[in-house]
Design an enzyme around this catalytic site. Structure first.
Site, PDB file in Angstrom:
ATOM      1  N   SER A   1       0.871  -0.943   0.357  1.00 11.29           N
ATOM      2  CA  SER A   1       0.248   0.154   0.155  1.00 11.29           C
ATOM      3  C   SER A   1       1.195   0.811   0.033  1.00 11.29           C
ATOM      4  CB  SER A   1      -0.530   0.349   1.455  1.00 11.29           C
ATOM      5  OG  SER A   1      -1.476   0.963   1.414  1.00 11.29           O
TER       6      SER A   1
ATOM      7  N   TYR B   1      -1.764  -1.859  10.581  1.00 10.07           N
ATOM      8  CA  TYR B   1      -2.089  -2.142   9.086  1.00 10.07           C
ATOM      9  C   TYR B   1      -0.879  -1.897   8.453  1.00 10.07           C
ATOM     10  CZ  TYR B   1      -3.355  -1.529   4.559  1.00 10.07           C
ATOM     11  OH  TYR B   1      -3.505  -1.054   3.136  1.00 10.07           O
TER      12      TYR B   1
ATOM     13  N   THR C   1       0.319   3.518   1.838  1.00 11.25           N
ATOM     14  CA  THR C   1       0.280   3.982   3.203  1.00 11.25           C
ATOM     15  C   THR C   1       2.030   3.541   3.719  1.00 11.25           C
ATOM     16  OG1 THR C   1      -0.490   3.616   5.623  1.00 11.25           O
ATOM     17  CG2 THR C   1      -0.170   1.733   4.343  1.00 11.25           C
TER      18      THR C   1
ATOM     19  N   LYS D   1       2.283  -4.043   6.090  1.00 10.32           N
ATOM     20  CA  LYS D   1       2.406  -3.697   4.918  1.00 10.32           C
ATOM     21  C   LYS D   1       4.333  -3.719   5.372  1.00 10.32           C
ATOM     22  CE  LYS D   1      -1.655  -3.782   3.095  1.00 10.32           C
ATOM     23  NZ  LYS D   1      -1.746  -5.580   2.972  1.00 10.32           N
TER      24      LYS D   1
HETATM   25  C1  UD1 Z   1      -6.607   4.548   4.107  1.00  5.49           C
HETATM   26  C2  UD1 Z   1      -5.532   4.660   4.703  1.00  5.49           C
HETATM   27  C3  UD1 Z   1      -4.441   4.362   4.326  1.00  5.49           C
HETATM   28  C4  UD1 Z   1      -4.817   2.378   3.262  1.00  5.49           C
HETATM   29  C5  UD1 Z   1      -6.294   2.874   2.538  1.00  5.49           C
HETATM   30  C6  UD1 Z   1      -7.680   1.609   1.947  1.00  5.49           C
HETATM   31  C7  UD1 Z   1      -6.697   5.817   6.584  1.00  5.49           C
HETATM   32  C8  UD1 Z   1      -5.929   7.196   7.836  1.00  5.49           C
HETATM   33  N1  UD1 Z   1      -5.269   5.217   5.020  1.00  5.49           N
HETATM   34  O1  UD1 Z   1      -6.377   6.051   2.996  1.00  5.49           O
HETATM   35  O2  UD1 Z   1      -4.043   3.766   5.397  1.00  5.49           O
HETATM   36  O3  UD1 Z   1      -3.889   2.295   2.575  1.00  5.49           O
HETATM   37  O4  UD1 Z   1      -6.981   3.497   2.733  1.00  5.49           O
HETATM   38  O5  UD1 Z   1      -7.421   2.065   0.510  1.00  5.49           O
HETATM   39  O6  UD1 Z   1      -7.718   5.937   7.098  1.00  5.49           O
HETATM   40  N2  UD1 Z   1     -12.129  11.297   3.538  1.00  5.49           N
HETATM   41  C9  UD1 Z   1     -13.849  12.687   3.425  1.00  5.49           C
HETATM   42  N3  UD1 Z   1     -14.438  11.860   4.833  1.00  5.49           N
HETATM   43  C10 UD1 Z   1     -14.924  10.476   4.794  1.00  5.49           C
HETATM   44  C11 UD1 Z   1     -13.927   9.455   4.133  1.00  5.49           C
HETATM   45  C12 UD1 Z   1     -12.315   9.946   3.907  1.00  5.49           C
HETATM   46  O7  UD1 Z   1     -13.254  13.155   3.453  1.00  5.49           O
HETATM   47  O8  UD1 Z   1     -15.901  10.147   4.952  1.00  5.49           O
HETATM   48  C13 UD1 Z   1     -11.310  12.448   2.558  1.00  5.49           C
HETATM   49  C14 UD1 Z   1     -10.102  11.239   3.194  1.00  5.49           C
HETATM   50  O9  UD1 Z   1      -9.784  12.772   4.183  1.00  5.49           O
HETATM   51  C15 UD1 Z   1      -8.809  11.496   2.233  1.00  5.49           C
HETATM   52  C16 UD1 Z   1      -8.909  11.110   1.231  1.00  5.49           C
HETATM   53  O10 UD1 Z   1     -11.394  11.290   1.566  1.00  5.49           O
HETATM   54  O11 UD1 Z   1      -8.730  12.843   2.216  1.00  5.49           O
HETATM   55  C17 UD1 Z   1      -9.976   9.503   0.845  1.00  5.49           C
HETATM   56  O12 UD1 Z   1      -9.903   8.682   1.999  1.00  5.49           O
HETATM   57  P1  UD1 Z   1      -9.684   7.469   2.479  1.00  5.49           P
HETATM   58  O13 UD1 Z   1     -10.606   6.871   0.822  1.00  5.49           O
HETATM   59  O14 UD1 Z   1      -9.848   6.642   3.615  1.00  5.49           O
HETATM   60  O15 UD1 Z   1      -8.137   6.541   2.197  1.00  5.49           O
HETATM   61  P2  UD1 Z   1      -6.447   7.079   2.491  1.00  5.49           P
HETATM   62  O16 UD1 Z   1      -6.908   8.143   3.691  1.00  5.49           O
HETATM   63  O17 UD1 Z   1      -5.627   7.777   1.276  1.00  5.49           O
END
Ligand code: UD1
Length: 338
Positions: free
Chosen positions: A124, A148, A126, A152
């Site tokens: 990932s 998590y 990540t 990885k």
């Molecule tokens: C997240 C994980 C990452 C993992 C990946 C798998 C975290 C901090 N990171 O990544 O470790 O490998 O998922 O797919 O959880 N957002 C909102 N509202 C929401 C959900 C998300 O505003 O309800 C925003 C987040 O702040 C971010 C973007 O959408 O800026 C993407 O979020 P998300 O889909 O959760 O992915 P990651 O944070 O990139």
């Protein structure tokens, strides 16, 4: 000769199975069904006209794994099996370390014993942690911010050590950026359990009326509109990347890590607007505080994937969000009629 997909009925595993079957490979799926359903096997068959062999198996169990290897001539393993909820991993670190490390080590030990030498791992983005600047390149230092992510990172290190100790192994770590969308047929896709953590599954549930509105986690980041920027990639493009990695591993021993992303970042608000435009549905949202652990921007440098694997993403945001919504409608429709 067959390719074994651990976690093969899950979101990315099932799309990769379709890709491999369409390319003429024999496919064996192993999954303990802890986060997926056996009906996925039949739906893969409906898409490709070929049925993968399925074992309901927890691959931490060396006994079952040994049986799978003795009953099939496995030429390569694509290892997807593992827990993947970041928040849960913070609350239950031991469960994450036990499960994710044990599954990977069991698979690698069995491969070492049986002579199978090609291992593709779902890593990932990540692993780039909080301290690198975008676009992320494979040679940047790695770190993690939650259990998590640490699993990885640790599995990547195990792969590196194994390749150093035995130069017949080929281990490819595919660093996924943000997989979204679903197969265009609407037959397979992501099935989040409970409240979705990730952005697009949440948007899909707002669109279908399951949730009232989206909470946008922060609008004060150093990005063009203040909301987080991510590299969203269509899951079928991602699946195709596994096929290229499989081919690459056949004549390239050693460890390598490759980004699977598009190289382009979109903000949360751009995602909301694009979803509304493509699907003609309104997504109400509210700005809420930042989510702990989130970074402002995350997108890939995709040069290595192109050069090494001859792979690049083909689909755009419209395809991703149209297919995501198509899947959500089909899925909720199926549930209602069941
Ligand atoms: C997240 C994980 C990452 C993992 C990946 C798998 C975290 C901090 N990171 O990544 O470790 O490998 O998922 O797919 O959880 N957002 C909102 N509202 C929401 C959900 C998300 O505003 O309800 C925003 C987040 O702040 C971010 C973007 O959408 O800026 C993407 O979020 P998300 O889909 O959760 O992915 P990651 O944070 O990139």
């Amino acid at each position: 000769m067959s390719v074994l997909l651990t976690g093969g009925t899950g979101y990315i595993g099932s799309h990769t199975a379709v890709e491999l079957l369409d390319a003429g490979y024999d496919v064996v799926l192993a999954d303990d069904l802890s986060n997926s359903e056996e009906s996925v096997v039949g739906r893969i068959e409906r898409i490709c006209g070929k049925r993968p062999l399925f074992y309901k198996a927890d691959v931490k169990d060396r006994g079952i794994l040994g049986r799978i290897f003795s009953e099939n001539d496995i030429e390569a393993v694509i290892h997807f099996a593992g827990f993947k909820a970041v928040g849960e991993s913070v609350g239950e670190p031991l469960m994450y370390y036990r499960n994710n490390l044990d599954t990977a080590i069991s698979v690698l030990e069995t491969m070492k014993e049986t002579g199978c030498r090609r291992f593709i791992f779902s890593s990932s983005a990540t692993v780039y942690g909080m301290n690198n600047t975008v676009p992320f390149r494979e040679d940047m230092p790695r770190s993690s911010t939650n259990p998590y992510g640490t699993t990885k990172l640790m599995i990547e290190m195990i792969m590196e050590d194994l390749c150093r100790s035995d130069d017949t192994f080929s281990c490819v770590a595919l660093r996924y950026f943000n997989p979204v969308g679903a197969h265009p047929s609407g037959l397979i896709g992501e099935k989040p359990s409970g409240v979705p953590n990730n952005l697009t599954p949440y948007i899909q549930q707002v669109a279908s009326g399951i949730r009232e509105k989206l909470y946008v986690f922060g609008n004060d980041y150093d990005t063009p509109d203040g909301t987080g920027v991510r590299d969203y990639i269509h899951v079928t493009d991602l699946a195709a990347g596994h096929l290229c990695a499989m081919k690459y591993s056949s004549d390239h021993p050693g460890f390598c890590a490759v980004n699977l992303g598009t190289g382009t970042g979109y903000s949360v608000l751009e995602m909301v607007r694009a979803f509304e435009k493509v699907n003609g549905v309104k997504i109400p949202y509210e700005i809420s505080p930042r989510r702990p652990g989130d970074i402002a921007s995350c997108y890939a440098d995709v040069t290595k994937a192109k050069q090494l694997l001859g792979w690049q993403a083909e689909k755009g945001l419209e395809d991703m969000l149209r297919d995501a919504w198509n899947w959500e409608k089909n899925r909720t429709g199926r549930q209602e009629s069941e």
